[in-house]
Write a protein that holds these residues in place. Sequence first.
Motif, mmCIF file in Angstrom:
data_model
loop_
_atom_site.group_PDB
_atom_site.id
_atom_site.type_symbol
_atom_site.label_atom_id
_atom_site.label_comp_id
_atom_site.label_asym_id
_atom_site.label_seq_id
_atom_site.Cartn_x
_atom_site.Cartn_y
_atom_site.Cartn_z
ATOM 1 N N SER A 72 0.833 -1.195 0.000
ATOM 2 C CA SER A 72 0.000 0.000 0.000
ATOM 3 C C SER A 72 0.870 1.249 0.000
ATOM 4 C CB SER A 72 -0.907 0.002 1.230
ATOM 5 O OG SER A 72 -1.583 1.227 1.352
ATOM 6 N N ALA A 73 0.471 2.222 -0.803
ATOM 7 C CA ALA A 73 1.169 3.518 -0.811
ATOM 8 C C ALA A 73 0.645 4.425 0.286
ATOM 9 C CB ALA A 73 0.995 4.193 -2.164
ATOM 10 N N ALA A 74 -0.406 3.988 0.982
ATOM 11 C CA ALA A 74 -1.001 4.829 2.020
ATOM 12 C C ALA A 74 -0.056 4.935 3.213
ATOM 13 C CB ALA A 74 -2.329 4.243 2.478
ATOM 14 N N PRO A 75 0.110 6.121 3.769
ATOM 15 C CA PRO A 75 0.951 6.277 4.955
ATOM 16 C C PRO A 75 0.292 5.639 6.172
ATOM 17 C CG PRO A 75 -0.194 8.320 4.475
ATOM 18 C CD PRO A 75 -0.511 7.377 3.344
ATOM 19 N N LEU A 76 1.116 5.329 7.164
ATOM 20 C CA LEU A 76 0.598 4.772 8.413
ATOM 21 C C LEU A 76 -0.323 5.784 9.070
ATOM 22 C CD1 LEU A 76 0.740 2.546 10.643
ATOM 23 C CD2 LEU A 76 2.612 3.875 11.643
ATOM 24 N N LEU A 77 -1.528 5.348 9.408
ATOM 25 C CA LEU A 77 -2.495 6.247 10.043
ATOM 26 C C LEU A 77 -2.466 6.001 11.551
ATOM 27 C CD1 LEU A 77 -4.585 8.395 9.317
ATOM 28 C CD2 LEU A 77 -6.310 6.603 9.261
ATOM 29 N N LEU A 78 -2.230 7.060 12.304
ATOM 30 C CA LEU A 78 -2.137 6.938 13.753
ATOM 31 C C LEU A 78 -3.512 7.021 14.392
ATOM 32 C CD1 LEU A 78 0.996 9.127 14.552
ATOM 33 C CD2 LEU A 78 0.876 6.683 14.006
ATOM 34 N N GLY A 79 -3.628 6.373 15.551
ATOM 35 C CA GLY A 79 -4.864 6.401 16.301
ATOM 36 C C GLY A 79 -4.939 7.612 17.219
ATOM 37 N N THR A 80 -5.970 7.633 18.036
ATOM 38 C CA THR A 80 -6.215 8.802 18.887
ATOM 39 C C THR A 80 -5.190 8.948 20.007
ATOM 40 O OG1 THR A 80 -7.767 7.466 20.181
ATOM 41 C CG2 THR A 80 -8.696 8.837 18.422
ATOM 42 N N ASP A 81 -4.337 7.916 20.220
ATOM 43 C CA ASP A 81 -3.291 8.011 21.234
ATOM 44 C C ASP A 81 -1.924 8.293 20.627
ATOM 45 O OD1 ASP A 81 -2.851 5.626 19.978
ATOM 46 O OD2 ASP A 81 -2.725 4.420 21.813
ATOM 47 N N GLY A 139 1.016 12.996 17.660
ATOM 48 C CA GLY A 139 -0.413 13.128 17.921
ATOM 49 C C GLY A 139 -1.059 14.186 17.049
ATOM 50 N N VAL A 140 -0.482 15.376 17.043
ATOM 51 C CA VAL A 140 -1.001 16.472 16.223
ATOM 52 C C VAL A 140 -0.928 16.094 14.749
ATOM 53 C CG1 VAL A 140 -0.508 18.827 15.442
ATOM 54 C CG2 VAL A 140 -0.534 18.308 17.891
ATOM 55 N N SER A 141 0.204 15.547 14.327
ATOM 56 C CA SER A 141 0.395 15.228 12.909
ATOM 57 C C SER A 141 -0.542 14.131 12.443
ATOM 58 C CB SER A 141 1.850 14.833 12.654
ATOM 59 O OG SER A 141 2.724 15.897 12.967
ATOM 60 N N GLY A 142 -0.843 13.177 13.340
ATOM 61 C CA GLY A 142 -1.786 12.129 12.978
ATOM 62 C C GLY A 142 -3.165 12.683 12.694
ATOM 63 N N LEU A 143 -3.589 13.656 13.494
ATOM 64 C CA LEU A 143 -4.891 14.287 13.257
ATOM 65 C C LEU A 143 -4.876 15.114 11.971
ATOM 66 C CD1 LEU A 143 -5.788 15.421 16.893
ATOM 67 C CD2 LEU A 143 -6.903 13.620 15.557
ATOM 68 N N THR A 162 -2.756 15.326 21.875
ATOM 69 C CA THR A 162 -2.097 16.416 21.135
ATOM 70 C C THR A 162 -0.907 16.895 21.976
ATOM 71 O OG1 THR A 162 -3.716 17.981 22.050
ATOM 72 C CG2 THR A 162 -4.157 17.096 19.853
ATOM 73 N N ASP A 163 -0.627 18.199 21.959
ATOM 74 C CA ASP A 163 0.438 18.748 22.808
ATOM 75 C C ASP A 163 0.079 20.199 23.151
ATOM 76 O OD1 ASP A 163 1.297 20.393 20.600
ATOM 77 O OD2 ASP A 163 2.514 18.729 19.855
ATOM 78 N N ALA A 164 0.982 20.860 23.863
ATOM 79 C CA ALA A 164 0.670 22.193 24.389
ATOM 80 C C ALA A 164 0.956 23.319 23.403
ATOM 81 C CB ALA A 164 1.466 22.437 25.675
ATOM 82 N N ASP A 165 1.609 23.028 22.291
ATOM 83 C CA ASP A 165 1.965 24.079 21.319
ATOM 84 C C ASP A 165 0.723 24.472 20.518
ATOM 85 O OD1 ASP A 165 3.023 25.717 19.376
ATOM 86 O OD2 ASP A 165 4.724 24.398 18.913
ATOM 87 N N ARG A 166 0.325 25.769 20.601
ATOM 88 C CA ARG A 166 -0.888 26.201 19.912
ATOM 89 C C ARG A 166 -0.699 26.240 18.394
ATOM 90 N NH1 ARG A 166 -5.260 27.907 22.156
ATOM 91 N NH2 ARG A 166 -5.819 29.087 20.266
ATOM 92 N N ARG A 167 0.511 26.422 17.947
ATOM 93 C CA ARG A 167 0.759 26.486 16.503
ATOM 94 C C ARG A 167 0.688 25.072 15.927
ATOM 95 N NH1 ARG A 167 0.346 30.029 12.350
ATOM 96 N NH2 ARG A 167 1.602 29.323 10.589
ATOM 97 N N ILE A 168 -0.246 24.854 15.019
ATOM 98 C CA ILE A 168 -0.432 23.532 14.428
ATOM 99 C C ILE A 168 0.500 23.382 13.233
ATOM 100 C CG2 ILE A 168 -2.067 21.950 13.346
ATOM 101 C CD1 ILE A 168 -2.525 22.518 16.363
ATOM 102 N N THR A 169 1.336 22.346 13.292
ATOM 103 C CA THR A 169 2.263 22.034 12.203
ATOM 104 C C THR A 169 2.174 20.544 11.895
ATOM 105 O OG1 THR A 169 4.084 21.618 13.757
ATOM 106 C CG2 THR A 169 3.873 23.862 12.843
ATOM 107 N N TYR A 170 2.632 20.194 10.702
ATOM 108 C CA TYR A 170 2.695 18.775 10.332
ATOM 109 C C TYR A 170 4.143 18.326 10.468
ATOM 110 C CZ TYR A 170 2.140 14.412 7.763
ATOM 111 O OH TYR A 170 2.122 13.087 7.406
ATOM 112 N N ASP A 171 4.418 17.619 11.570
ATOM 113 C CA ASP A 171 5.776 17.185 11.905
ATOM 114 C C ASP A 171 5.690 15.800 12.552
ATOM 115 O OD1 ASP A 171 8.385 16.881 12.680
ATOM 116 O OD2 ASP A 171 8.464 18.648 13.980
ATOM 117 N N PRO A 172 5.507 14.757 11.743
ATOM 118 C CA PRO A 172 5.252 13.414 12.301
ATOM 119 C C PRO A 172 6.317 12.932 13.274
ATOM 120 C CG PRO A 172 4.809 13.441 9.942
ATOM 121 C CD PRO A 172 5.460 14.753 10.263
#
Length: 340
Positions: free
Chosen positions: A196-205, A250-254, A235-245
Motif C-alpha cells: 500500500s502507498a497509504a501512509p501509516l495512520l495513527l490512532g487517537t493516542d 499526535g497532532v500530525s496524525g490528526l 495532542t500537545d501544548a503548542d498552539r501552533r499547528i504544524t505537520y511534523d510526524p
Amino acid sequence: MGAVPDDPPPPREAPQMTRVLTGDRPTGPLHLGHYFGTLQNRVRLQDDGMDVLLVIPDYQVITDRDVAEDLLGHTHGLVLDYLAAGIDPARATVFTHSAVPALNQLLLPFLSLVSVAELGRNPTVKDEIAHSRQSAVSGLMFTYPVHQAADILFCKADVVPVGQDQVPHLELTRTIARRFNDRYGPVFPEPEALLSAAPLLLGTDGTKMSKSRSNSVPLSATADETAALIRRATTDADRRITYDPANRPGVSGLVQLAALCQDRDPHDVAADIGDGGAAALKRHVTDAVNTYLAPMRARRAEYAQDLSYVREVLHEGNKRANAIAEATLDEVRAAMGGFR
C-alpha cells in the motif's frame, strides 16, 4: 439494493483480469486505518476490472484468542463495511473460511512443505506471539502463515495487497507454491505483493490505529461518536499547528487524517488551522471525517436494515469460493498421486 447475481465474476482468462486475494479477521469493526490503508484500494482494484476475492477468515479468530466472541455479528459488520465502502458483490467475491472446506484441506499438504524451524523464524509469528492475549500460544499460531498460504493459493491469486509487516507471510506462501510445483508439478502461481502507498495512520493516542489498542475511529461510528473519539485524541501544548510526524505524532496524525479525508496536502491543512490550537484542530478533523464518511454511513444504514441481503452476499460468495477451491483441491490431489 438489488439481488446478488448468480453468475460468477468474468473468467480469469480475460486479458485484463488479475485475481486479487485479501481480507480481514472478524474481530471487531473496521476503522479509518483499514479504510485508507487497504479498503479504499480494494474498491479501486475492483473498479479497474480485477477479480477481487475478500476472505473473512473466521477460523483464524482463535489464532490468538480463546473464543470467537460475537463471530456472526462481526462477520455481518465486515460485510456492511465492505458494501458501504463500495465493494460490489457482482464484481467481487466475499466469503468466509469456515464455509469453504476444500480451502482448509490444503493446509495438510502445505504443512508438509515447510519445517518447524522455518515457521518459528517467521518475524510476524514472533511478533504475534509476543502480543498474544493468551498465556500460552496454540499450535495454530505457528501454522497461521501456512493457513494464510492456503487462503491465497486456493484461488491462485496473482496479487495480494499487504502491509510491510505481512511480507514475510507472503514470502512463505511463495515458497510453498514453489516447493509444491517442484515436487508435484506446476499447479500454483507465485503471487506478488502489492504494498500500500497509504501512509501509516495513527490512532487517537498517537500510535498505530488498531482495533486491539482501542484507539481507532470505526467506520460504523456515528457522527457524535466520532466527535467524542477525536476530542479525546492526544495532542500537545503548542498552539501552533504544524505537520511534523517525527516530533509531533499526535497532532500530525490528526492533521494527516483531515488531509486524507479532504484529499489535501497535510502541510496545507496545518497552515489553515495555524495558531488555533488543539481545539480548532479537533473541530477541523471532526468536520472532515464526518463529511467524508456521511455517504458511507448512509449506505451502511440502508444495508443494515436488510441483513437478509448481507446473508445473500455471503451465500453467493461462499458458493463461488467453494467452486474455485474444489477445482484447486482436485488438481492438488491429482498432482500428488490420486488422493481422494
